[in-house]
Design an enzyme around this catalytic site. Structure first.
Site, mmCIF file in Angstrom:
data_model
loop_
_atom_site.group_PDB
_atom_site.id
_atom_site.type_symbol
_atom_site.label_atom_id
_atom_site.label_comp_id
_atom_site.label_asym_id
_atom_site.label_seq_id
_atom_site.Cartn_x
_atom_site.Cartn_y
_atom_site.Cartn_z
ATOM 1 N N SER A 64 3.690 52.857 -8.715
ATOM 2 C CA SER A 64 3.455 53.354 -7.350
ATOM 3 C C SER A 64 4.039 54.729 -7.070
ATOM 4 C CB SER A 64 3.996 52.356 -6.324
ATOM 5 O OG SER A 64 3.096 51.288 -6.152
ATOM 6 N N LYS A 67 1.671 57.250 -5.687
ATOM 7 C CA LYS A 67 1.379 57.458 -4.262
ATOM 8 C C LYS A 67 1.965 58.768 -3.727
ATOM 9 C CE LYS A 67 0.900 52.540 -3.019
ATOM 10 N NZ LYS A 67 1.250 51.814 -4.260
ATOM 11 N N SER A 128 5.080 50.717 0.255
ATOM 12 C CA SER A 128 4.256 50.899 -0.957
ATOM 13 C C SER A 128 2.962 50.098 -0.885
ATOM 14 C CB SER A 128 5.058 50.511 -2.207
ATOM 15 O OG SER A 128 4.498 51.087 -3.370
ATOM 16 N N LYS A 254 10.096 57.480 -3.748
ATOM 17 C CA LYS A 254 9.060 56.491 -4.067
ATOM 18 C C LYS A 254 9.442 55.635 -5.259
ATOM 19 C CE LYS A 254 5.501 54.433 -2.911
ATOM 20 N NZ LYS A 254 6.308 53.275 -3.336
#
Length: 443
Positions: A64, A67, A128, A254
């Site tokens: 993730s 992202k 997320s 993140k």
């Protein structure tokens, strides 16, 4: 005296000797961190200077952390007026199916609801959420496949050294079933190096600081429910079991996890105006990725300080002047227009020098400035060069910040009489040189 006492005294003596060795040597620096993740990097968020790396060019699934690129393109679309934070959209069946799958991060979207861009973005950045990510890509590009093309184009524009985006979420394409983005392989997964992830985070945090205002929120109220940030290092995270991971100054950025990628994390923290970006990839557990990030950030905050190494007006002794043609003076002094500063590891202040780069377009064919020359005229750029043992370079293609080299005085153009005398002198000098060469040829 027993053997146990002898051993204890020997150990104490060794510790004391080590302490005095450090205390008596002001130039001593601690060894670099020992990070267990397969790949890691620590970067100065202002200049892009790499302070530590471990297999940072190794290309791995980012999960993730993908992202971050989606976040960047959403912010860019808002900046360009394509959408706004208040723009609303309904989600597609594809996004709904992902949201309804309990195996994926999700806030539980509904097909018949209208959601604002802000709601979708915050769920993506904080929790997320995969479905809200897909909804944003479809809003901006029409389809996730078209959005993936934008991701790769932006990666090339940013100069990411190692990347391959095949979807916007960081899931494996196989997780998406028949909805894998058009133009990509159904078994493919995103690939990114730690160096590329750090550079992506550098652009996101510097171009759109608002991203940090959102990523720093420990929790989010979404449609009547409270969802939690996966970044356990944020101050104020709920639950006593997470307090052990809290890190002063942490505000992003993140996390990521898939079975293939294992645990990944791009972290960033700021203290007293100094920000670092760290990346760990393929860490063995959720807890370990945060412990390893703490090691990296502690290393940065404890071992480095920003220092002005050369004040404005500095110049290497051997490059202190430039020759001037057609002027009342034969040369002009040059100097840096501003101070040169960088993050310096403890005890390494003397490991830096200035490197001058004179612009060729400022010089004639003989390497001279041509009069008239104005005071403060830009003639090139200067940067710091590190001569120490641990030179990891910079994530930026240009090697980081530079300052201008300028002339420190003016030089007037010589009058026509002096220029004529100079031309006559050069003429006879050429004749004399030619005659000497001819005579040499006879003998």
């Amino acid at each position: 005296m027993t053997q146990r006492i002898k051993t204890s005294m020997a150990l104490m003596l060794a510790l004391l000797m080590g302490f005095f060795a450090v205390s008596m040597n002001p130039g001593h620096t601690y060894a670099s961190v020992d990070v267990g993740a397969e790949s890691a990097i620590l970067v100065d968020a202002e200049t892009g200077k790499i302070l530590f790396e471990k297999e940072a060019d190794l290309t791995l699934p980012p999960a993730s952390m993908t992202k971050m690129m989606t976040e960047y393109l959403v912010m860019e679309a808002i900046e360009e007026g394509q959408i706004s934070w208040d723009t609303t959209t309904q989600i597609s069946q594809y996004a709904f199916d992902i949201s309804a799958n309990p195996e994926f991060s999700g806030v539980g979207l509904k097909l018949d609801e209208q959601y604002t861009v802000r709601e979708l973005y915050e769920a993506m950045a904080i929790n997320s959420d995969n479905a809200t990510t897909i909804a944003l890509t479809e809003l901006i590009a029409g389809s996730e496949g078209e959005f993936v093309q934008m991701m790769n184009e932006k990666a090339a524009e940013m100069g990411l050294p190692d990347y391959d985006f095949v979807n916007a979420t960081g899931l494996n394409n196989s997780h998406l079933g028949d909805n894998y983005p058009e133009g990509t392989d159904p078994e493919a997964t995103n690939m990114l190096s730690a160096k590329s992830a750090a550079l992506l985070a550098y652009h996101l945090t510097n171009d759109y600081p608002e991203a940090l205002e959102i990523s720093s929120k420990p929790t989010l109220d979404f449609a009547g429910q409270t969802v939690t940030n996966w970044n356990w290092m944020l101050p104020g995270m709920p639950g006593q079991n997470l307090a052990q991971f809290e890190y002063e100054g942490m505000d992003g950025l993140k996390t990521g996890y898939t079975e293939l990628a294992q645990n990944t994390f791009t972290g960033t923290a700021e203290r007293d105006g100094q920000r670092f970006i760290s990346v760990v990839m393929k860490s063995e557990s959720r807890a370990s990725r945060f412990n390893q990030t703490k090691q990296l950030l502690d290393y940065g905050f404890n071992q480095f300080s920003r220092q002005e190494l050369f004040a404005a007006g500095a110049t290497p002794e051997e490059e202190s002047t430039l020759p001037v043609a057609k002027g009342k003076e034969d040369n002009v002094a040059i100097e840096t227009s501003a101070a040169l500063s960088t993050l310096v590891k403890n005890g390494e202040e003397d490991q830096y020098e200035i490197q001058f780069n004179i612009s060729e377009d400022q010089l004639d064919d003989n390497g001279n400035l041509v009069a008239p020359v104005e005071k403060g005229q830009k003639v090139g750029t200067a940067k710091l060069v590190y001569n120490g043992e641990e030179d990891y370079g910079n994530i930026l293609a240009d090697g980081g910040p530079t300052v201008e080299i300028v002339t420190s005085s003016s030089v007037e153009k010589a009058n026509w009489f002096m220029l004529t005398l100079g031309a006559i002198g050069e003429f006879f000098s050429d004749i004399f040189t030619g005659a000497v060469d001819m005579v040499k040829g006879w003998f």
